[in-house]
Motif scaffolding. Sequence first.
Motif, mmCIF file in Angstrom:
data_model
loop_
_atom_site.group_PDB
_atom_site.id
_atom_site.type_symbol
_atom_site.label_atom_id
_atom_site.label_comp_id
_atom_site.label_asym_id
_atom_site.label_seq_id
_atom_site.Cartn_x
_atom_site.Cartn_y
_atom_site.Cartn_z
ATOM 1 N N LEU A 1 0.835 -1.203 0.000
ATOM 2 C CA LEU A 1 0.000 0.000 0.000
ATOM 3 C C LEU A 1 0.874 1.259 0.000
ATOM 4 O O LEU A 1 0.604 2.211 -0.741
ATOM 5 C CB LEU A 1 -0.932 -0.002 1.217
ATOM 6 N N LEU B 1 0.310 3.905 -3.259
ATOM 7 C CA LEU B 1 -0.334 5.221 -3.181
ATOM 8 C C LEU B 1 0.490 6.345 -3.807
ATOM 9 O O LEU B 1 -0.049 7.128 -4.596
ATOM 10 C CB LEU B 1 -0.717 5.539 -1.732
ATOM 11 N N SER C 1 -0.622 8.464 -7.155
ATOM 12 C CA SER C 1 -0.662 9.927 -7.131
ATOM 13 C C SER C 1 0.192 10.516 -8.259
ATOM 14 O O SER C 1 -0.233 11.440 -8.960
ATOM 15 C CB SER C 1 -0.170 10.425 -5.769
ATOM 16 N N LEU D 1 -9.783 5.263 2.643
ATOM 17 C CA LEU D 1 -8.592 6.044 2.278
ATOM 18 C C LEU D 1 -8.698 7.478 2.777
ATOM 19 O O LEU D 1 -7.704 8.059 3.233
ATOM 20 C CB LEU D 1 -8.362 5.999 0.770
ATOM 21 N N THR E 1 -6.108 9.109 5.434
ATOM 22 C CA THR E 1 -5.438 10.394 5.201
ATOM 23 C C THR E 1 -5.621 11.318 6.401
ATOM 24 O O THR E 1 -4.659 11.937 6.879
ATOM 25 C CB THR E 1 -5.978 11.057 3.920
#
Length: 152
Positions: free
Chosen positions: A12, A16, A20, A139, A143
């Motif tokens: 993970l 990510l 991005s 998610l 965050t």
Amino acid sequence: MTRLSDERLRALARALPALSWEMRRAGEHRLALSPLPPTELEIIRLVLAHPGLRAADVAHRLAVKPSNVSAAVTSLVARGLVDRVPDPADRRVLHLHPTAQAVREHEALAREWAGVLGEAVAQLSPPDAEALAAAVDALAHLTATLATQRAR
């Protein structure tokens, strides 16, 4: 409560930033925007979300050296994305505000990113697409949790 294995957490953590990066580059390419360096991108993101911050506030929130924020803000001003607005009570204090151009580009990028994701998700298997849809809220919570932990 379900826990992720160390292996899944590492996967993970790799996925990510790569996601991005791919979204950013695709959106910038499609809109023919010149890419922002990571520090400038984070500053403009923060100023869009919280207009009126001082450079010192930005440095604190991003855990970046004030001199780096100052240089990045100078670049963002030159690009026409940020305005430095003097405080009416103390003209020595400058508040950072996004320009209309920054707002337009941010909104256009958000639309492009959604389009990029939509096109990519359409190529996934139905179970993968459903898993992603189910993960959106998690998610967002992740965050927020990370931001809170960093602020301590």
